[in-house]
Enzyme design. Structure first.
Site, PDB file in Angstrom:
ATOM      1  N   GLU B  53       0.984  -1.233  -0.083  1.00 25.10           N
ATOM      2  CA  GLU B  53      -0.084  -0.211  -0.146  1.00 25.10           C
ATOM      3  C   GLU B  53       0.900   1.248   0.123  1.00 25.10           C
ATOM      4  O   GLU B  53       1.541   1.439   0.847  1.00 25.10           O
ATOM      5  CB  GLU B  53      -0.976   0.173   1.378  1.00 25.10           C
ATOM      6  CG  GLU B  53      -1.982  -1.135   1.353  1.00 25.10           C
ATOM      7  CD  GLU B  53      -2.478  -1.103   2.674  1.00 25.10           C
ATOM      8  OE1 GLU B  53      -3.500  -1.914   3.016  1.00 25.10           O
ATOM      9  OE2 GLU B  53      -2.369  -0.262   3.440  1.00 25.10           O
ATOM     10  N   ASP B  64      -4.851   9.142  10.822  1.00 27.57           N
ATOM     11  CA  ASP B  64      -3.618   8.987  10.975  1.00 27.57           C
ATOM     12  C   ASP B  64      -2.838   9.412  12.296  1.00 27.57           C
ATOM     13  O   ASP B  64      -3.133  10.435  12.839  1.00 27.57           O
ATOM     14  CB  ASP B  64      -2.637   9.019   9.820  1.00 27.57           C
ATOM     15  CG  ASP B  64      -2.679   8.363   8.515  1.00 27.57           C
ATOM     16  OD1 ASP B  64      -2.626   7.016   8.762  1.00 27.57           O
ATOM     17  OD2 ASP B  64      -3.103   8.930   7.374  1.00 27.57           O
ATOM     18  N   TYR B 178     -10.408  -4.700   3.800  1.00 32.77           N
ATOM     19  CA  TYR B 178      -9.522  -4.435   4.941  1.00 32.77           C
ATOM     20  C   TYR B 178     -10.289  -4.306   6.128  1.00 32.77           C
ATOM     21  O   TYR B 178     -11.146  -3.424   6.254  1.00 32.77           O
ATOM     22  CB  TYR B 178      -8.713  -2.985   4.371  1.00 32.77           C
ATOM     23  CG  TYR B 178      -7.625  -2.566   5.182  1.00 32.77           C
ATOM     24  CD1 TYR B 178      -7.874  -2.515   6.583  1.00 32.77           C
ATOM     25  CD2 TYR B 178      -6.579  -1.896   4.807  1.00 32.77           C
ATOM     26  CE1 TYR B 178      -6.645  -2.140   7.440  1.00 32.77           C
ATOM     27  CE2 TYR B 178      -5.608  -1.552   5.330  1.00 32.77           C
ATOM     28  CZ  TYR B 178      -5.484  -1.620   6.650  1.00 32.77           C
ATOM     29  OH  TYR B 178      -4.534  -1.138   7.640  1.00 32.77           O
TER      30      TYR B 178
END
Lengths: 402, 271
Positions: B53, B64, B178
């Site tokens: 990725e 994040d 995912y």
């Protein structure tokens, strides 16, 4: 614009869209929490008990209704339209932000969340959130950019005195946008016990709807008050627009009245180049930031631009999606004034009316100062004086405003 | 001419045939330089990553944690943008066998133009994309543009996703699906969340796609634990951390060693 029919009953649609703007762009972990929030809010807004409790707190704790004041000396000084000030600056905590914080605070309690997180720019939303947390006995963490903490120091102390933790944000531009990123990171980590008390008509659906509804009281009161005072509707409404909560609060209930023109005033900062201002409609284009599709100041590569405004509360690269829709539709006119014009407006209102405004509504006043003299004495202008200037004394002083 | 089997599908089929589990490795393009990215891709591939990725840096990476935030800042300072990443991608692709997907926030792709992005990505040899702040509800135009170029679209499931949401996200996904192991932002953790097993089990009801689990995985032990229940483990922040610590001193070698060490968690040695 007389033919425009604003779809006030329809906006936002079920997907949180105001025309093409709005929506819900958040990481998957937050999707279920925002869906839960939407359901909880829809249940609460139709619950008489919730509405009564909110009404009681708005009245006895926050000090609603706020007056609509005919600013005669300013009117005379400008020699044009009759200027009325909607005195949100007289609310407890010194700005309109408390309307939304009381609403969302009660909602968080209903949802069983004992912890609030919030972002703040000027500190007014942070102070209002900290106040509501103290009032309702909730834990509270407020994220604030380091640059904003330095320029709005008195509000940092207020939040701490009220028992909240103020977390400095050192990333990015160290202002409001970065504080929102950090608040969302906290929320995504602690969703089980935490409500994110977002302070403007931004973010994913249902925030733009919910925050608007909690501030609609501004326009509802102003409408009643001007009809009482002048016997007719105003010709113009002016309000500053950062995220756009005080402006949508004033504008919303006048939208169907085609004779009422509305002007949203953005921060023109110190220049026209990207990075020098926060005038989204002058320099931005549609994009996605922090959960919503709206006008955003950005680079060609889709990176979010830094902004500048002397007013921390207007220093933000995106605008509420409903404003984007009202702009696209032509129902509201958006303009901008510079840092210097806002400072001068603050000085003038202090001298003529004995009211020191916050730098944010000083932007709306500056636009009125520019246009008022060209209007007829028969015209009526209502300005949303969304906050008081105590927090900005240091900035006035260092800018030499006297 | 028939369309070749997508690289991601092939890779997971190979793994299944060997009864092996996969290792997915994330790092940010342009961190610390765009020149270094080609070298790191080749090193991570050599070390045995099954899917890579490649992060597209964004100014406001709100999903994040600090490690990837810092990587984004370094990458943006080095001038990495989606356009430059796509320009360089064909050269990087030549040296890499593993499938590579782009991991991005939505706005850079939206500004590039959805159709234009999908065409440019396909031409450059990109295998798919994961857009972290694009929910299935808002994703239809993007998915259409990607499908038209035979690119895979990976969506996310999280412990807070209802069954209904998992089903919808899995339906929009191709290549693999995912799963986020826990709520919160990206970053390394000492212990794996207890929520992993139930989430994997719930998701199996809705899809036959390979399931990759990520967020918080930083050592071979955790890789093994995840692979015991899922088809692949995703390691991101720990790899980015290794790049931050070692790249400027020792180049890609230390990062390659780190990924090999993780790969040992799979019980396999890279070829």
């Amino acid at each position: 614009m007389a033919t425009v029919s604003h779809q006030t009953d329809v906006w936002p649609d079920a997907r949180g869209r105001f025309g093409e703007f709005g929506g819900r762009y958040v990481p998957e972990t937050l999707m279920h929490p925002v869906e839960q929030l939407e359901r909880a809010y829809e249940a609460a807004r139709h619950d008489v008990k919730f509405r009564e409790e909110l009404h009681h707190l708005l009245k006895d704790f926050a000090g609603r209704p706020t007056p609509l004041f005919h600013a005669r000396r300013l009117t005379e000084h400008l020699g044009g339209a009759q200027i009325f000030l909607k005195r949100e600056d007289l609310l407890h905590t010194g700005a309109h932000k408390i309307n939304n914080c009381l609403g969302q605070g009660l909602l968080a309690l209903r949802m069983g969340k004992a912890r609030l997180v919030a972002e703040t720019g000027a500190g007014q939303h942070g102070v209002a959130t900290a106040t509501v947390a103290a009032l309702l006995g909730m834990e509270c963490v407020v994220y604030m950019g380091e640059e904003d903490m330095a320029r709005q120091a008195p509000n940092v102390y207020r939040m701490r005195l009220l028992g909240s933790r103020v977390e400095p944000v050192a990333s990015g531009s160290r202002t409001l946008k970065d504080a929102i990123n950090e608040a969302m990171r906290d929320w995504v980590t602690n969703v089980h016990n935490t409500h994110y008390l977002l302070g403007s008509v931004l973010g994913p659906h249902p925030y733009p709807l919910m925050v608007r509804e909690f501030h609609r009281v501004i326009g509802q009161e102003a409408r009643r008050q001007i009809l009482e005072a002048a016997g007719r509707l105003p010709d113009y409404l002016f309000a500053c627009v950062g995220g756009g909560s005080n402006s949508i609060g004033l504008f919303y209930d006048f939208i169907p009245d085609a004779s009422v023109k509305m002007v949203g005033v953005e921060a023109g900062g110190r220049g026209a180049n990207l990075g020098e201002h926060a005038a989204r409609f002058a320099g931005g284009k549609p994009g996605v930031l922090q959960g919503t599709y709206t006008y955003v100041l950005q680079t060609e590569d889709g990176l979010i631009a830094n902004t500048h405004s002397i007013s921390a509360g207007l220093d933000y690269p995106a605008i509420g999606p409903e404003h984007a829709a009202l702009y696209r539709q032509g129902r509201v006119e958006y303009t901008h004034v510079s840092d210097a014009e806002a400072l001068e407006a603050a000085r003038l209102l202090s001298r003529t009316e004995g009211i020191i405004p916050a730098l944010e509504p000083a932007h709306a006043l500056a636009a009125v100062i520019a246009r008022g003299p060209k209007m007829s004495r028969e015209n009526i202008v209502v300005v949303n004086l969304s906050g008081r200037g105590d927090k900005d004394l240091g900035i006035f002083q260092s800018a030499g405003v006297l | 001419m028939t369309v070749p089997t997508p690289r991601i599908e092939s890779r997971f089929r190979e793994l299944r045939e060997r009864r092996a589990k996969g290792l997915v490795v994330y790092f940010t393009a342009g961190d610390p330089t765009l020149d270094g990215t080609g070298e790191l891709l080749a090193a991570v591939d050599r070390a045995g990553a099954d899917v890579i990725e490649l992060g597209v840096p964004f100014s406001d990476p709100l999903a994040d944690g600090p490690v990837i935030q810092r990587a984004s800042e370094r990458a943006l300072r080095s001038g990495a943008t989606l356009r430059r990443i796509l320009e360089r991608f064909p050269r990087w692709r030549e040296a890499v066998r593993a499938p590579i997907i782009l991991f991005s926030y939505y706005n850079p792709i939206l500004q590039f133009g959805l159709d234009r992005f999908a065409r440019a990505a396909a031409q450059a040899g990109v295998d798919g994309a994961l857009v972290v702040d694009l929910s299935p509800e808002e994703a239809e135009p993007y998915v259409q543009a990607m499908r038209a170029q035979n690119l895979d679209t990976v969506f996310l499931g999280s412990p807070t996703s209802t069954d209904e949401r998992l089903e919808r996200a899995a339906k929009f996904s191709s290549g693999f699906f995912y799963l986020i192991s826990r709520t919160g932002v990206t970053g390394e953790r000492q212990e794996l969340a207890a929520s992993v097993n139930p989430l994997v089990e719930r998701t199996r009801h809705f899809t036959t796609l390979p399931l990759a689990v990520g967020f918080g995985i930083s050592n071979p032990q955790q890789v093994r634990e995840v692979q015991a229940v899922a088809d692949a483990a995703v390691v991101g922040s720990a790899v980015v951390h290794a790049i931050e610590e070692h790249y400027l001193q020792t180049g890609a070698a230390a990062v390659e060693r780190f990924v090999r060490w993780l790969k040992e968690g799979t019980g396999e040695r890279p070829a």
